[in-house]
Design an enzyme around this catalytic site. Structure first.
Site, PDB file in Angstrom:
ATOM      1  N   ARG A  47     -21.378  18.375  30.194  1.00  0.00           N
ATOM      2  CA  ARG A  47     -22.697  18.084  29.680  1.00  0.00           C
ATOM      3  C   ARG A  47     -23.032  18.930  28.459  1.00  0.00           C
ATOM      4  O   ARG A  47     -23.932  18.613  27.701  1.00  0.00           O
ATOM      5  CB  ARG A  47     -23.741  18.372  30.765  1.00  0.00           C
ATOM      6  N   GLY A  48     -22.323  20.066  28.332  1.00  0.00           N
ATOM      7  CA  GLY A  48     -22.725  21.074  27.352  1.00  0.00           C
ATOM      8  C   GLY A  48     -22.812  20.616  25.916  1.00  0.00           C
ATOM      9  O   GLY A  48     -23.575  21.176  25.129  1.00  0.00           O
ATOM     10  N   GLU A 103     -17.037  19.339  20.772  1.00  0.00           N
ATOM     11  CA  GLU A 103     -17.075  20.248  21.925  1.00  0.00           C
ATOM     12  C   GLU A 103     -18.133  21.319  21.700  1.00  0.00           C
ATOM     13  O   GLU A 103     -18.362  21.739  20.565  1.00  0.00           O
ATOM     14  CB  GLU A 103     -15.669  20.862  22.095  1.00  0.00           C
ATOM     15  N   ASP A 104     -18.772  21.770  22.768  1.00  0.00           N
ATOM     16  CA  ASP A 104     -19.779  22.827  22.630  1.00  0.00           C
ATOM     17  C   ASP A 104     -19.132  24.192  22.390  1.00  0.00           C
ATOM     18  O   ASP A 104     -19.485  24.917  21.484  1.00  0.00           O
ATOM     19  CB  ASP A 104     -20.704  22.871  23.864  1.00  0.00           C
ATOM     20  N   ASP A 107     -13.447  28.270  25.267  1.00  0.00           N
ATOM     21  CA  ASP A 107     -13.214  29.607  25.808  1.00  0.00           C
ATOM     22  C   ASP A 107     -11.714  29.747  26.046  1.00  0.00           C
ATOM     23  O   ASP A 107     -10.975  30.121  25.135  1.00  0.00           O
ATOM     24  CB  ASP A 107     -14.037  29.778  27.089  1.00  0.00           C
ATOM     25  N   THR A 108     -11.231  29.385  27.218  1.00  0.00           N
ATOM     26  CA  THR A 108      -9.783  29.437  27.455  1.00  0.00           C
ATOM     27  C   THR A 108      -9.068  28.266  26.792  1.00  0.00           C
ATOM     28  O   THR A 108      -7.877  28.331  26.526  1.00  0.00           O
ATOM     29  CB  THR A 108      -9.463  29.389  28.963  1.00  0.00           C
ATOM     30  N   GLY A 109      -9.794  27.164  26.593  1.00  0.00           N
ATOM     31  CA  GLY A 109      -9.175  25.956  26.047  1.00  0.00           C
ATOM     32  C   GLY A 109      -8.593  25.055  27.128  1.00  0.00           C
ATOM     33  O   GLY A 109      -8.074  23.978  26.828  1.00  0.00           O
ATOM     34  N   THR A 111     -10.076  23.264  29.476  1.00  0.00           N
ATOM     35  CA  THR A 111     -10.790  21.999  29.612  1.00  0.00           C
ATOM     36  C   THR A 111     -10.356  21.036  28.509  1.00  0.00           C
ATOM     37  O   THR A 111     -10.030  19.872  28.748  1.00  0.00           O
ATOM     38  CB  THR A 111     -12.310  22.228  29.496  1.00  0.00           C
ATOM     39  N   LEU A 112     -10.345  21.565  27.298  1.00  0.00           N
ATOM     40  CA  LEU A 112     -10.026  20.733  26.147  1.00  0.00           C
ATOM     41  C   LEU A 112      -8.563  20.280  26.166  1.00  0.00           C
ATOM     42  O   LEU A 112      -8.258  19.138  25.814  1.00  0.00           O
ATOM     43  CB  LEU A 112     -10.334  21.532  24.878  1.00  0.00           C
ATOM     44  N   LYS A 135     -14.499  31.081  21.260  1.00  0.00           N
ATOM     45  CA  LYS A 135     -14.255  32.483  21.610  1.00  0.00           C
ATOM     46  C   LYS A 135     -12.794  32.745  21.254  1.00  0.00           C
ATOM     47  O   LYS A 135     -11.898  32.186  21.891  1.00  0.00           O
ATOM     48  CB  LYS A 135     -14.489  32.715  23.103  1.00  0.00           C
ATOM     49  N   PHE A 156     -20.895  35.782  27.410  1.00  0.00           N
ATOM     50  CA  PHE A 156     -21.317  34.491  27.948  1.00  0.00           C
ATOM     51  C   PHE A 156     -22.579  34.060  27.209  1.00  0.00           C
ATOM     52  O   PHE A 156     -23.516  34.836  27.060  1.00  0.00           O
ATOM     53  CB  PHE A 156     -21.590  34.605  29.451  1.00  0.00           C
ATOM     54  N   ASP A 163     -25.192  26.056  29.430  1.00  0.00           N
ATOM     55  CA  ASP A 163     -26.034  26.421  30.582  1.00  0.00           C
ATOM     56  C   ASP A 163     -25.565  27.677  31.299  1.00  0.00           C
ATOM     57  O   ASP A 163     -24.426  28.107  31.174  1.00  0.00           O
ATOM     58  CB  ASP A 163     -26.015  25.281  31.606  1.00  0.00           C
ATOM     59  N   ARG A 169     -30.210  24.947  29.074  1.00  0.00           N
ATOM     60  CA  ARG A 169     -29.629  24.060  28.056  1.00  0.00           C
ATOM     61  C   ARG A 169     -30.666  23.723  26.977  1.00  0.00           C
ATOM     62  O   ARG A 169     -30.312  23.386  25.860  1.00  0.00           O
ATOM     63  CB  ARG A 169     -29.172  22.741  28.692  1.00  0.00           C
TER      64      ARG A 169
HETATM   65  P1  IMP Z   1     -12.649  26.533  28.744  1.00  0.00           P
HETATM   66  O1  IMP Z   1     -11.900  25.508  29.535  1.00  0.00           O
HETATM   67  O2  IMP Z   1     -12.417  27.935  29.293  1.00  0.00           O
HETATM   68  O3  IMP Z   1     -12.364  26.484  27.260  1.00  0.00           O
HETATM   69  O4  IMP Z   1     -14.202  26.288  28.990  1.00  0.00           O
HETATM   70  C1  IMP Z   1     -14.831  25.227  28.402  1.00  0.00           C
HETATM   71  C2  IMP Z   1     -16.133  24.871  29.046  1.00  0.00           C
HETATM   72  O5  IMP Z   1     -16.675  25.925  29.834  1.00  0.00           O
HETATM   73  C3  IMP Z   1     -17.157  24.588  27.953  1.00  0.00           C
HETATM   74  O6  IMP Z   1     -17.127  23.247  27.553  1.00  0.00           O
HETATM   75  C4  IMP Z   1     -18.449  25.012  28.621  1.00  0.00           C
HETATM   76  O7  IMP Z   1     -18.988  23.932  29.345  1.00  0.00           O
HETATM   77  C5  IMP Z   1     -18.030  26.117  29.574  1.00  0.00           C
HETATM   78  N1  IMP Z   1     -18.214  27.456  28.942  1.00  0.00           N
HETATM   79  C6  IMP Z   1     -17.283  28.252  28.405  1.00  0.00           C
HETATM   80  N2  IMP Z   1     -17.825  29.379  27.928  1.00  0.00           N
HETATM   81  C7  IMP Z   1     -19.143  29.274  28.172  1.00  0.00           C
HETATM   82  C8  IMP Z   1     -20.272  30.137  27.884  1.00  0.00           C
HETATM   83  O8  IMP Z   1     -20.179  31.219  27.306  1.00  0.00           O
HETATM   84  N3  IMP Z   1     -21.484  29.645  28.273  1.00  0.00           N
HETATM   85  C9  IMP Z   1     -21.667  28.449  28.902  1.00  0.00           C
HETATM   86  N4  IMP Z   1     -20.648  27.631  29.175  1.00  0.00           N
HETATM   87  C10 IMP Z   1     -19.396  28.036  28.817  1.00  0.00           C
END
Ligand code: IMP
Length: 185
Positions: A47-48, A103-104, A107-109, A111-112, A135, A156, A163, A169
């Site tokens: 949703r972000g 993408e919003d 972080d780790t990548g 999800t993407l 990040k 964070f 959120d 949000r």
């Molecule tokens: P990743 O898979 O670690 O890259 O995380 C990606 C998803 O985690 C983003 O699309 C956000 O929905 C959520 N996320 C990652 N970092 C944050 C943060 O600092 N605040 C809020 N949501 C986050």
């Protein structure tokens, strides 16, 4: 507690004006890069990214379609679980389309990367990433994001679509959260 009272307890990281200017810049770049690369489809992972995507598409001076996917890797926690769950798939076929994922935050990548792998099997003409926030140093993406708004440190962040436990949000600026105990709603 009002939302404005809650945000007073947080550190404002990126103001509404700065976000707006950056999105206009990204929109101009995309407009110029995709003039001859149509049809263009912007995918907003829910949703972000819904607020970022809503602003980004209006900064792109080209005809485009928008579609949504919902995946989650965070649940209610402040750290990536590494497990990505698909809740909602795209409505339309993207074969032959030039696709940008709006993408919003990366972080780790994880999800993407899952999204990219899924979408690549559907034969888009091209696939790129526009991320409002990144990040650095932590992500292991299969595609380097072509458009990035802001590199931030490892804190964070909330607001502008992002959120904390489903809340916050609906702020226009982005805030960093060092002490989540101030956010008990
Ligand atoms: P990743 O898979 O670690 O890259 O995380 C990606 C998803 O985690 C983003 O699309 C956000 O929905 C959520 N996320 C990652 N970092 C944050 C943060 O600092 N605040 C809020 N949501 C986050």
């Amino acid at each position: 507690m009002k939302l404005s009272e809650a945000t007073q307890k947080l550190t404002r990281l990126i103001s509404e004006e700065t976000i707006h200017e950056k999105i206009l810049e990204l929109g101009k770049c995309i407009t110029s890069d995709y003039r001859d690369k149509l049809p263009l489809v912007i995918i907003a992972p829910l949703r972000g990214s819904f607020i970022f995507a809503a602003d980004l598409i209006r900064a792109i001076d080209l005809p485009l379609r928008v579609d949504f996917m919902e995946v989650s890797s965070y649940g209610n926690e402040m750290h990536s679980s590494g497990n990505v769950k698909i809740h909602k798939d795209l409505r339309d076929d993207i074969a032959g389309c030039h696709v940008i994922i709006a993408e919003d935050i990366i972080d780790t990548g994880l999800t993407l990367n899952t999204l990219l792998a899924m979408l690549q099997t559907r034969n888009p003409a091209s696939l790129e990433i526009a991320s409002l926030l990144i990040k650095p140093h932590k992500h292991a993406l299969s595609i380097k994001p072509k458009y990035v708004g802001f590199s931030i440190d490892d804190s964070f962040v909330v607001g502008y679509g992002l959120d904390y436990r489903g809340f916050l949000r609906n702020t226009s600026s982005i805030y960093s959260v060092s002490d989540p105990s101030v956010l008990e709603f």
